[in-house]
Design an enzyme around this catalytic site. Structure first.
Site, PDB file in Angstrom:
ATOM      1  N   GLU A  95       0.835  -1.204   0.000  1.00 13.64           N
ATOM      2  CA  GLU A  95       0.000   0.000   0.000  1.00 13.64           C
ATOM      3  C   GLU A  95       0.870   1.254   0.000  1.00 13.64           C
ATOM      4  O   GLU A  95       1.921   1.300   0.633  1.00 13.64           O
ATOM      5  CB  GLU A  95      -0.928  -0.009   1.217  1.00 13.64           C
ATOM      6  N   CYS A 357      -1.525   6.128  10.129  1.00 12.10           N
ATOM      7  CA  CYS A 357      -0.306   5.480  10.614  1.00 12.10           C
ATOM      8  C   CYS A 357      -0.644   4.126  11.207  1.00 12.10           C
ATOM      9  O   CYS A 357      -1.552   4.005  12.013  1.00 12.10           O
ATOM     10  CB  CYS A 357       0.334   6.299  11.729  1.00 12.10           C
TER      11      CYS A 357
HETATM   12  N1  SAH Z   1       8.461   0.796  10.728  1.00 10.63           N
HETATM   13  C1  SAH Z   1       8.622   2.187  10.908  1.00 10.63           C
HETATM   14  C2  SAH Z   1       7.759   3.022   9.997  1.00 10.63           C
HETATM   15  C3  SAH Z   1       6.349   2.624   9.742  1.00 10.63           C
HETATM   16  S1  SAH Z   1       5.172   2.917  10.976  1.00 10.63           S
HETATM   17  C4  SAH Z   1       8.367   2.575  12.352  1.00 10.63           C
HETATM   18  O1  SAH Z   1       7.814   1.772  13.086  1.00 10.63           O
HETATM   19  O2  SAH Z   1       8.760   3.670  12.729  1.00 10.63           O
HETATM   20  C5  SAH Z   1       5.009   4.693  11.083  1.00 10.63           C
HETATM   21  C6  SAH Z   1       4.577   5.175  12.461  1.00 10.63           C
HETATM   22  O3  SAH Z   1       3.231   4.764  12.775  1.00 10.63           O
HETATM   23  C7  SAH Z   1       5.445   4.616  13.594  1.00 10.63           C
HETATM   24  O4  SAH Z   1       5.791   5.621  14.505  1.00 10.63           O
HETATM   25  C8  SAH Z   1       4.503   3.626  14.239  1.00 10.63           C
HETATM   26  O5  SAH Z   1       4.855   3.357  15.562  1.00 10.63           O
HETATM   27  C9  SAH Z   1       3.184   4.305  14.109  1.00 10.63           C
HETATM   28  N2  SAH Z   1       2.042   3.403  14.290  1.00 10.63           N
HETATM   29  C10 SAH Z   1       1.993   2.068  14.077  1.00 10.63           C
HETATM   30  N3  SAH Z   1       0.752   1.592  14.337  1.00 10.63           N
HETATM   31  C11 SAH Z   1       0.007   2.644  14.715  1.00 10.63           C
HETATM   32  C12 SAH Z   1      -1.362   2.812  15.093  1.00 10.63           C
HETATM   33  N4  SAH Z   1      -2.208   1.780  15.126  1.00 10.63           N
HETATM   34  N5  SAH Z   1      -1.792   4.051  15.424  1.00 10.63           N
HETATM   35  C13 SAH Z   1      -0.951   5.111  15.363  1.00 10.63           C
HETATM   36  N6  SAH Z   1       0.345   5.024  15.015  1.00 10.63           N
HETATM   37  C14 SAH Z   1       0.822   3.807  14.691  1.00 10.63           C
END
Ligand code: SAH
Ligand code: SF4
Length: 366
Positions: A95, A357
């Site tokens: 995606e 996110c």
């Molecule tokens: N793998 C990397 C980038 C992708 S996730 C990382 O973890 O940083 C991008 C951001 O979204 C990260 O800060 C992650 O912790 C956050 N994230 C993941 N799941 C989420 C959710 N359900 N709600 C809000 N933020 C989330």
């Protein structure tokens, strides 16, 4: 057995030049091909009519334009967010999200099919790891979004004409990228950095590395490598917990790369490169959004060149937690400000289409 086709989007300009030179064709043609790829968004070899026929037929026989097939496109009711489900050359899909607000266009791109890091609240983590993306597959996502913007401009040429003067810039161009889609970019370091280099090539897409943000769960060796290589992309580190135990409960990768080692790598990065780090903190009601946690974050990051991005939890099917209330987020920010730490609360966009996110996932069996 015929060798696999070379994905042109996975080649740097020098590599493309070497390929064309190896076919005994002039560097002028390699330069023209590069423009077709990145300035004109050509989507088929047949459209490259300024290239000699001999070059076009070799390209057709031995290379591919690494097409990502649009399996599904969804538009959020917020009017600013679009999500694309894109098919790769094998059976897998990823995606990619296009966001257009406050006059900025940003692509949120993926670095892997799934993710091996297993963060409990993340839909990508919940689906597990399938494979790394190649540099060409990462670049192709940005090219896809740029093409979408080009076509949007074609729908409204008067507007595009009024806004931009150069023939190559008659449409809105992609300028910002966040590597925050599916996957952990520092787990796929080489392909990700190669893609960044290709996208920043001044004769092509010409993105500024400072407008590309790489978000990591905290892969310590990858952060050290970015420091050693003086990488210009912006760095975001997902924290979520301010003690080793609290963090490890949400982010299993913290067991491999403990908080102490992570903070040491982050400090070395900010000091060596004289650059700030963005720390991401997913706000989960009653779990990590109280004053104690805010003070712990403040104490941990005090004195560092740091900014905190608070992300109210987005819903995923595998996790029951709830997002924090606005009041809790505000209080969290006030406490951080007391430690001299600037912070923002990320706007919730695209949630209705699962483009927020941590919401990106693909049902592999679907
Ligand atoms: N793998 C990397 C980038 C992708 S996730 C990382 O973890 O940083 C991008 C951001 O979204 C990260 O800060 C992650 O912790 C956050 N994230 C993941 N799941 C989420 C959710 N359900 N709600 C809000 N933020 C989330
Ligand atoms: Fe992977 Fe990032 Fe999701 Fe964690 S939050 S599972 S590292 S994509």
């Amino acid at each position: 057995m015929t060798p696999p086709l070379i994905n042109l989007y996975g080649l740097t300009r020098a590599e493309l030049g070497a390929l064309v030179a190896g076919w005994e064709l002039s560097p002028v043609h390699a330069a023209r091909l590069w423009k077709y790829l990145y300035l004109e968004g050509a989507s088929e070899f047949a459209a490259m009519d300024e290239l000699p026929v001999r070059l076009r037929s070799r390209l057709e026989a031995e290379t591919s334009l690494g097409h990502l097939v649009i399996s599904r496109e969804t538009h959020s009711s917020d009017g600013f967010t679009r999500k694309y489900l894109l098919g790769l050359s094998d059976e897998h899909r990823i995606e990619t999200v296009l966001m257009r607000y406050t006059g900025r266009t940003t692509a949120c791109i993926s670095s892997q099919v799934g993710c091996a890091m297993g963060c409990v609240f993340c839909a990508t983590g919940q689906m597990g790891y399938t494979r790394h993306l190649t540099a060409g597959e990462i670049v192709a996502q940005a090219v896809h979004v740029d093409r979408v913007l080009r076509h949007t401009a074609e729908d409204n040429p008067a507007l595009a004409e009024a806004e931009h003067s150069s023939p190559h810039h008659r449409h809105e161009r992609l300028r910002n990228i966040v590597l925050m889609g599916m996957g952990e970019p520092l787990h796929n370091y080489d392909a990700v950095m190669k893609a960044v280099d290709i996208l920043c090539d001044g004769a092509g897409m010409g993105l500024s590395a400072k407008k590309i943000t790489l978000s990591t769960v905290g892969v310590v060796p990858g952060i050290h490598r970015m420091t050693d290589e003086r990488r210009q992309v912006r760095l975001a580190v997902s924290l979520h917990g301010a003690t080793q135990a609290a963090r490890a409960a949400l982010v299993p990768a913290a067991r491999a790369w403990p908080l102490d080692a992570l903070m040491e790598a982050c400090r070395r990065y900010t000091v060596t490169l004289d650059r700030r780090i963005f720390f991401e903190w997913t706000l989960i009601e009653g779990k990590n959004d109280g004053p104690d946690e805010a003070h712990a974050v403040g104490a941990l990051l005090k004195g560092m060149q740091a900014q905190v991005n608070l992300i109210p939890l987005n819903p995923t099917s595998g996790y029951t937690g709830l997002p924090s209330h606005t009041v809790a987020a505000k209080r969290f920010q006030e406490i951080l400000a007391g430690y001299g730490l600037p912070s923002t609360v990320r706007q919730r966009r695209g949630i209705d289409i699962g483009a927020g996110c941590g919401q990106l996932a693909v049902a592999e069996s679907a």
